[in-house]
Write a protein that holds these residues in place. Structure first.
Motif, short mmCIF file in Angstrom:
data_model
loop_
_atom_site.label_atom_id
_atom_site.label_comp_id
_atom_site.label_asym_id
_atom_site.label_seq_id
_atom_site.Cartn_x
_atom_site.Cartn_y
_atom_site.Cartn_z
N ARG A 199 0.83 -1.20 0.00
CA ARG A 199 0.00 0.00 0.00
C ARG A 199 0.88 1.26 0.00
N VAL A 200 1.90 1.20 0.89
CA VAL A 200 2.80 2.35 0.98
C VAL A 200 3.47 2.60 -0.37
N GLU A 201 3.90 1.48 -0.96
CA GLU A 201 4.58 1.59 -2.24
C GLU A 201 3.64 2.19 -3.29
N ARG A 202 2.42 1.65 -3.25
CA ARG A 202 1.43 2.15 -4.21
C ARG A 202 1.25 3.66 -4.04
N ASP A 203 1.11 4.02 -2.75
CA ASP A 203 0.91 5.45 -2.49
C ASP A 203 2.07 6.26 -3.03
N SER A 204 3.29 5.76 -2.74
CA SER A 204 4.46 6.53 -3.16
C SER A 204 4.51 6.59 -4.69
#
Lengths: 357, 166
Positions: free
Chosen positions: B75-80
């Motif tokens: 999720r974090v990666e997606r957000d970034s």
């Protein structure tokens, strides 16, 4: 399920059989009946040299016995063998190598006599004839052999069923597997402790042997094996021997030199403890004997009451009483086997105790 | 007690001990040992099965925790990534705007230049034409009204009045 049926049919046959016992009796002779019942009870409690099935009196007063003769083995300067039917219920002497033997039927003892078969009494009316050592295969021995064979078949087939059925018991053994587990988990483990494994064979065998013999004692064939002092003595002495052979140092220390008490008291305690050593198996012996013997006497007396009353109120009352007592006796049969086993386990536990002082 | 002693039968004691001891021995060998061993094995099996079930449960739990971790990371990666993309979009747009502006300016400049050139050309053309006209007028004046001086001057004035320099 099968066992419940077995018990039930046993009860029914028992009552029927005792009825058959006394149909032969003459109701006119009421006084005679009491004595006869007493005699029957006393005779039933004793071991016998033949396997009696039934007996009746012919019209001419002659008593007829239907029974299976059993081998008599006597030791009197060498072994002597013959069948018990040769005694003709104590009426005839049996001669073997110039020796004469006669059976005292009501006492069920074999005495050495002269060729006329005379019993010699002393002043206090006591038989003083010489007794040969009697190794006969008596009724009780036959029943024990039968029980042993039954147990071998039962438990070996249980053991086999594990192999053929992937470690899950099958058939009749299934009923006994929980009992085996009960003996292990509720009798052996809590009383003996971690060394319980080496006593398991003895405990299991004694439990089932006593249980089956007790139950057989309630069948109408008139067996009273566990109500016999020689049998309970043999069982108790085995417990005694095993306890003392397997006892550890601690156990002996607690008997002869009790740790943790002042020295003069140790001197007093030692003989008491030593006495306790022998009293323990003695109580085992007497408890089983007296319970089985007592149960048989009471049960048979109440059944005998039916023929003493000889009217439908009294007789049916004692029939009900006998039925209830039979149920209690079934429980006692199980209870005594359990008590004998658990006390043996307890004594083994004493012999194996480890103390931290 | 005396009665008990009288009842005691050595023969029965002997047979019972013999039968019972051999029964213990035989049952131990052929029944109790296999029965107890099997029961023991079975119990061990059940214990093991329970233990491994517990283990599997724990593994499941740790797997689930791992999964959650991975999900969170994703999720974090997606957000970034999304943020990056948004930034990229912004920069691309602003860059292209700048570029477009520059380009437009360039175009306007060149257009201006062209206009100027055209204008210059046109002016010089007009100048040329004016010169031609002037010469023509002069010719006409010379041809027709050279005689009348006054008139000549009047015509020149009138003509010049009409001519306007842009």
């Amino acid at each position: 399920m099968n066992f419940a049926k077995f018990f039930l049919s046993t009860l029914l046959i028992l009552n029927a059989n005792f009825c058959a016992y006394s149909i032969e009796k003459d109701p006119e002779q009421k006084g005679g009946i009491k004595d006869e019942i007493k005699e029957y009870i006393a005779h039933h409690l004793k071991d016998s040299h033949s396997f009696g099935v039934a007996s009746y009196t012919k019209e001419n007063g002659e008593k007829v016995y239907i029974e299976i003769p059993l081998p008599v083995i006597l030791y009197d300067n060498g072994f002597k063998f013959f069948m018990s039917s040769d005694f003709k219920h104590g009426k005839k002497t049996v001669s073997k190598n110039e020796n004469y033997y006669r059976l005292y039927y009501h006492k069920n003892k074999i005495y050495k006599t002269d060729n006329q078969g005379t019993f010699i009494y002393d002043d206090s009316n006591k038989l003083i004839n010489e007794k040969p050592i009697d190794f006969s295969i008596t009724k009780n021995v036959v029943v024990m052999i039968f029980t042993a064979a039954f147990m071998l078949w039962l438990f070996i087939s249980l053991a086999r069923s594990y192999k053929s059925n992937n470690g899950v018991s099958k058939g009749m053994g299934r009923f006994f597997e929980p009992i085996v587990l009960y003996v292990r988990d509720e009798i052996a483990k809590p009383n003996i402790g971690k060394n319980y494994k080496k006593y398991m064979s003895f405990l299991l065998t004694i439990f089932f042997f006593v249980l089956f013999l007790n139950l057989l004692g309630l069948t109408p064939i008139g067996i009273n094996v566990t109500g016999n002092i020689a049998v309970t003595f043999s069982l108790a002495i085995l417990t005694f021997i095993i306890t003392n052979i397997t006892a550890n140092k601690n156990y002996w220390a607690h008997i002869f030199w009790m740790p943790g008490v002042p020295k003069p008291i140790r001197l007093i305690l030692a003989p008491i403890e030593l006495l306790g050593l022998f009293i323990k198996p003695l109580t085992l012996m007497i408890r089983l004997y007296a319970n089985m013997q007592g149960g048989h006497i009471v049960l048979m007396s109440i059944i005998g009451l039916m023929f003493i009353f000889y009217n439908w109120i009294g007789s049916s009352l004692s029939l009900v009483l006998a039925f209830l007592l039979m149920i209690i006796e079934l429980f006692v049969a199980l209870l005594q086997a359990y008590i004998f086993t658990i006390l043996s386990a307890l004594y083994f536990g004493f012999a194996n105790e480890e103390h931290e002082h | 007690m005396e009665k008990l002693l009288e009842e005691f039968s050595i023969g029965l004691f002997f047979w019972h001990s013999l039968i019972f001891l051999s029964l213990i021995f035989l049952l131990k060998k052929f029944a109790w040992k296999p029965i107890l061993d099997t029961i023991n094995d079975r119990e061990e099996g059940i214990k093991d099965a329970l233990k491994s079930a517990e283990k599997a449960k724990e593994e499941m739990q740790s797997l689930r925790a791992d999964n959650e971790e991975i999900m969170k990371k994703a999720r974090v990666e997606r957000d970034s990534i999304l943020k990056e993309a948004r930034d990229l979009k912004k920069t691309i747009i602003s860059e292209s705007k700048d570029e477009a502006k520059i380009e437009a300016e360039k175009i306007i400049q060149s257009a201006n230049e062209a206009i100027r050139n055209e204008k210059n050309a046109a002016v010089s053309e007009i100048k040329k034409q004016v010169a031609g006209l002037s010469i023509e007028i002069a010719e006409k004046l010379l041809n027709e009204k050279l005689s009348d001086n006054e008139k000549q001057m009047k015509i020149v004035d009138e003509l010049l009045k009409d001519v306007k320099l842009k």
